[in-house]
Design an enzyme around this catalytic site. Structure first.
Site, PDB file in Angstrom:
ATOM      1  N   HIS A  46       0.804  -1.221   0.000  1.00  0.00           N
ATOM      2  CA  HIS A  46       0.000   0.000   0.000  1.00  0.00           C
ATOM      3  C   HIS A  46       0.842   1.279   0.000  1.00  0.00           C
ATOM      4  O   HIS A  46       0.337   2.361  -0.279  1.00  0.00           O
ATOM      5  CB  HIS A  46      -0.903  -0.016   1.251  1.00  0.00           C
ATOM      6  CG  HIS A  46      -2.163   0.791   1.102  1.00  0.00           C
ATOM      7  ND1 HIS A  46      -2.240   1.932   0.329  1.00  0.00           N
ATOM      8  CD2 HIS A  46      -3.386   0.633   1.643  1.00  0.00           C
ATOM      9  CE1 HIS A  46      -3.468   2.429   0.409  1.00  0.00           C
ATOM     10  NE2 HIS A  46      -4.173   1.658   1.185  1.00  0.00           N
ATOM     11  N   LYS A  66     -27.166   0.421  -6.592  1.00  0.00           N
ATOM     12  CA  LYS A  66     -27.098   1.848  -6.909  1.00  0.00           C
ATOM     13  C   LYS A  66     -28.380   2.381  -7.550  1.00  0.00           C
ATOM     14  O   LYS A  66     -28.841   3.476  -7.228  1.00  0.00           O
ATOM     15  CB  LYS A  66     -25.909   2.063  -7.858  1.00  0.00           C
ATOM     16  CG  LYS A  66     -25.614   3.511  -8.145  1.00  0.00           C
ATOM     17  CD  LYS A  66     -24.320   3.674  -8.926  1.00  0.00           C
ATOM     18  CE  LYS A  66     -24.518   3.319 -10.396  1.00  0.00           C
ATOM     19  NZ  LYS A  66     -23.281   3.508 -11.172  1.00  0.00           N
ATOM     20  N   LYS A 106     -30.410   5.606  -6.115  1.00  0.00           N
ATOM     21  CA  LYS A 106     -30.457   6.854  -6.885  1.00  0.00           C
ATOM     22  C   LYS A 106     -31.883   7.243  -7.260  1.00  0.00           C
ATOM     23  O   LYS A 106     -32.207   8.427  -7.335  1.00  0.00           O
ATOM     24  CB  LYS A 106     -29.579   6.748  -8.135  1.00  0.00           C
ATOM     25  CG  LYS A 106     -28.089   6.747  -7.774  1.00  0.00           C
ATOM     26  CD  LYS A 106     -27.194   6.881  -8.972  1.00  0.00           C
ATOM     27  CE  LYS A 106     -26.967   8.341  -9.312  1.00  0.00           C
ATOM     28  NZ  LYS A 106     -25.783   8.530 -10.163  1.00  0.00           N
ATOM     29  N   LEU A 109     -30.863   9.730  -3.430  1.00  0.00           N
ATOM     30  CA  LEU A 109     -29.888   9.695  -2.338  1.00  0.00           C
ATOM     31  C   LEU A 109     -28.522   9.306  -2.896  1.00  0.00           C
ATOM     32  O   LEU A 109     -28.427   8.613  -3.911  1.00  0.00           O
ATOM     33  CB  LEU A 109     -30.317   8.691  -1.267  1.00  0.00           C
ATOM     34  CG  LEU A 109     -31.616   9.050  -0.520  1.00  0.00           C
ATOM     35  CD1 LEU A 109     -32.093   7.876   0.332  1.00  0.00           C
ATOM     36  CD2 LEU A 109     -31.429  10.295   0.345  1.00  0.00           C
ATOM     37  N   PRO A 124     -25.422   7.100  -3.240  1.00  0.00           N
ATOM     38  CA  PRO A 124     -25.189   5.686  -2.907  1.00  0.00           C
ATOM     39  C   PRO A 124     -24.085   5.464  -1.864  1.00  0.00           C
ATOM     40  O   PRO A 124     -24.223   4.627  -0.975  1.00  0.00           O
ATOM     41  CB  PRO A 124     -24.802   5.054  -4.247  1.00  0.00           C
ATOM     42  CG  PRO A 124     -25.392   5.954  -5.275  1.00  0.00           C
ATOM     43  CD  PRO A 124     -25.364   7.325  -4.692  1.00  0.00           C
ATOM     44  N   ASP A 125     -22.979   6.220  -1.969  1.00  0.00           N
ATOM     45  CA  ASP A 125     -21.891   6.001  -1.012  1.00  0.00           C
ATOM     46  C   ASP A 125     -22.322   6.392   0.402  1.00  0.00           C
ATOM     47  O   ASP A 125     -22.050   5.686   1.374  1.00  0.00           O
ATOM     48  CB  ASP A 125     -20.642   6.788  -1.417  1.00  0.00           C
ATOM     49  CG  ASP A 125     -19.504   6.550  -0.431  1.00  0.00           C
ATOM     50  OD1 ASP A 125     -19.198   5.376  -0.149  1.00  0.00           O
ATOM     51  OD2 ASP A 125     -18.943   7.530   0.092  1.00  0.00           O
ATOM     52  N   THR A 157     -12.107   6.844   3.406  1.00  0.00           N
ATOM     53  CA  THR A 157     -11.105   7.450   2.541  1.00  0.00           C
ATOM     54  C   THR A 157     -11.751   8.483   1.623  1.00  0.00           C
ATOM     55  O   THR A 157     -12.730   8.185   0.951  1.00  0.00           O
ATOM     56  CB  THR A 157     -10.469   6.363   1.653  1.00  0.00           C
ATOM     57  OG1 THR A 157     -10.136   5.253   2.468  1.00  0.00           O
ATOM     58  CG2 THR A 157      -9.233   6.872   0.969  1.00  0.00           C
ATOM     59  N   THR A 203      -4.872  10.905  -0.192  1.00  0.00           N
ATOM     60  CA  THR A 203      -6.143  10.787   0.531  1.00  0.00           C
ATOM     61  C   THR A 203      -6.246  11.785   1.677  1.00  0.00           C
ATOM     62  O   THR A 203      -5.249  12.321   2.151  1.00  0.00           O
ATOM     63  CB  THR A 203      -6.304   9.374   1.153  1.00  0.00           C
ATOM     64  OG1 THR A 203      -5.202   9.149   2.051  1.00  0.00           O
ATOM     65  CG2 THR A 203      -6.323   8.295   0.083  1.00  0.00           C
TER      66      THR A 203
END
Length: 612
Positions: free
Chosen positions: A327, A406, A410, A414, A416-417, A441, A452
């Site tokens: 990472h 999704k 939608k 709203l 989705p995340d 993140t 990030t």
């Protein structure tokens, strides 16, 4: 005319790098007021009062000085955070990184043309490797289109780290070695490394400057596999990469001292395009349950991966695939972009090679044999033991929630995340009867070398909504109102974080200036609420949206008593992978998933009734 010409030329991968804006520094006042807002849900009245005083003192005193010094730093660095972040988040950390820091995941090909099947793994691997090499060539020739958010160009620097990149352990601090070059910059390594049954081989992926075709790659992979099956297992030196960092650094120094040729082998591995891991397991998975593959990708045999490489392509023996990546050099989005591209290519060609079957004469793979002594063998054995204990302690589930995705969210206007994040908060609240400090993140790639920022989803509004949901006396209208307030707050904070207006990285910068100058640690960072609310890497829920594609991933929890929570949101489903440590009795990944699933249903119901 000239203008018209420039418009018709394709954009080059890295053409906007020099014109990206520098990473901003928010005002001290804004960051501190956001910080107070974020710790509020975890404090009693009395605790909060004390923290308000600590923050006020910091703002008027030492914080002011540190902030000025941070502004000075921005005059000489286009990204004031970049080096600091690499060091603090990754390179100075001493914990074994392969299980604790790497991100891993299953490949989605089993959902279309490559379901698990015996005897297919090498042929499929040669096709997948060919597509991966095409992607490398796109970056090398700068023909990969630069990514954008709307019309804003995003930083593409992380795409340089996908290939020919490796972390090298140091006694106090690791370093990143990146050997990648674009065509304009000069020659770039073009060899691959294959690891199988504890043995390491290498071959060039080019013949007369041309990428090997799948039939040619298949010949090389088959040669390695046949030799490994007919001969004894190797020493498994790669297991050392899964060790605690200082121990690995010392073991590596010892390897080099025994025989200088060992250093040449290490260089060959470090500079290779990527690693192909021929794994002997068959982690059966389905589109609805990716648990086995996800687990095997992150916690599989340490002698068949090089944990420090930025990309290990894992070939399971049932013809399914996974990956594990260091990472430090880049964030998962670069790998997700490549994997999504590969998934579409493989799907479009039905997983077949339709080109020539001619095999040009190329040298066979060469085995890289380390000179080892008893100390090295003992180090390998200890590394495997340590890894095995940690691996057995890590619980991973990866399930698809298929009731909706999704599209349905939608339709209800709203995000989705945010929907998934609130469902996760509510699931934790339900299971543990308290709010969980949470990290999501946020991407800051609008800025030069941006990576990030932390977005903290456990807001006062989110907690109020969770309480309303659990309160039998609360009516539907009140629940709905509370939910919409939580949505608004989350969306606002996420938008700000992506614009470089979060506060966590800013506070980290102030902390590091104090540390570099040998000053005492400011009281703000010693306040119990700082860690209790997640500061200093203490988030109980460490979460990330992997994207809106078929590509899935997983990482370990940030803290022993916490969870890793990663998800992708597709049109018709939400796939979540959750990790937890078994030795912490109160956490359980499967239970959190069940609560999450229930939360999603309840939220959709609430959002649906709100339209009546």
């Amino acid at each position: 005319m000239a203008n018209h010409l420039s418009e018709s030329l394709p954009e080059r991968t890295f053409q906007y790098q020099s014109s990206l804006p520098p990473l901003p520094v928010p005002s001290l006042e804004t960051s501190l007021s956001k910080y107070l807002d974020a710790v509020r849900p975890f404090a009693s009245e009395k605790e909060f009062e004390a923290t308000v005083n600590t923050v006020r003192k910091f703002q008027e005193g030492v914080g002011k000085e540190l902030h000025q010094k941070l502004l000075q730093r921005t005059k000489t660095k286009k990204n004031w955070l970049e080096e600091w972040w690499l060091d603090t988040a990754y390179l100075e950390s001493r914990i074994p990184s392969q299980l604790n820091v790497n991100f891993s995941g299953p490949a989605p090909y089993l959902e279309h043309c490559w379901p698990p099947a015996e005897g297919t793994s090498l042929q499929r691997a040669s096709i997948m490797t060919w597509h991966t090499l095409q992607y490398w060539n796109l970056i090398r020739t700068e023909r990969l289109a630069p990514q954008k958010a709307g019309k804003t160009a995003l930083d593409m620097n992380q795409f340089r780290m996908l290939f020919c990149t490796c972390k090298v352990p140091g006694v106090n601090k690791d370093t990143i070695h990146n050997y990648f070059k674009t065509e304009l910059e000069g020659p770039c390594p073009s060899h691959l490394v294959v690891i199988c049954r504890g043995r390491i081989f290498t071959f060039d992926a080019l013949c007369d400057g041309q990428i090997l075709t799948p039939p040619e790659l298949l010949r090389q992979l088959s040669y390695v596999k046949e030799r490994c099956e007919a001969e004894p297992e190797g020493d498994g030196v790669s297991a050392l990469t899964s060790e605690e960092r200082t121990r690995w650094a010392k073991a590596r120094e010892h390897l080099i001292n025994i025989d200088p040729h060992n250093k040449t082998i290490l260089e060959t591995i470090q500079s290779s395009l990527f690693i192909i891991c021929l794994d002997e397991t068959k982690p059966f998975s389905t589109p609805e349950n990716y648990t086995n593959m996800t687990q095997e990708a992150l916690t599989g045999d340490p002698t068949t991966r090089w944990g420090d490489k930025s990309y290990n392509s894992i070939v399971f023996s049932d013809g399914t695939f996974g990956s594990t990546c260091d990472h430090a050099p880049y964030d998962a989005m670069a790998l997700v972009s490549m994997y999504w591209c590969l998934d579409q290519e493989i799907k479009a060609t039905e997983g077949k090679w339709k080109g020539s079957n001619l095999i040009r004469p190329t040298p066979l793979p060469e085995e890289l044999v380390f000179t080892v002594d008893n100390k090295v063998l003992c180090d390998i054995s200890n590394a495997k033991q340590q890894y095995l204990e940690s691996k057995q302690d890590l619980q991973i589930v990866c399930y698809a929630f298929t009731a909706f995705g999704k599209t349905a969210i939608k339709q209800r206007k709203l995000h989705p995340d945010t929907f998934v994040q609130l469902a996760m908060q509510f699931a934790y609240f339900r299971l543990h009867k308290e709010p969980g400090c949470c990290y999501e993140t946020a991407m800051t790639r609008k800025f030069y070398h941006g990576r990030t920022e932390t977005m903290r989803p456990c807001t006062t509004e989110a907690v109020n909504w969770c309480r309303a949901m659990m309160d039998p006396t609360c009516n539907v209208n009140a629940k709905r109102k509370a939910m919409l307030l939580a949505f608004q707050k989350h969306n606002k904070l996420m938008a700000e974080a992506q614009e470089g207006r979060g506060f966590d990285r800013h506070l980290l910068g102030l902390y590091l200036i104090a540390k570099e100058e040998g000053r005492p640690i400011p009281e703000l960072f010693m306040d119990p609420l700082y860690a209790k609310s997640g500061g200093g890497g203490n988030f109980v829920l460490s979460s990330s949206l992997v994207g809106y594609t078929t590509i899935m991933g997983v990482g370990a929890p940030m803290v022993h008593h916490g969870y890793g929570f990663f998800y992708c949101i597709r049109d018709d489903r939400i796939v979540a992978s959750i990790s937890a440590w078994r030795s912490w009795r109160q956490t359980d990944a499967a239970s959190l998933y069940n609560c999450f699933s229930n939360s999603l249903h309840e939220m959709l119901h609430l959002a649906t009734t709100s339209q009546l």
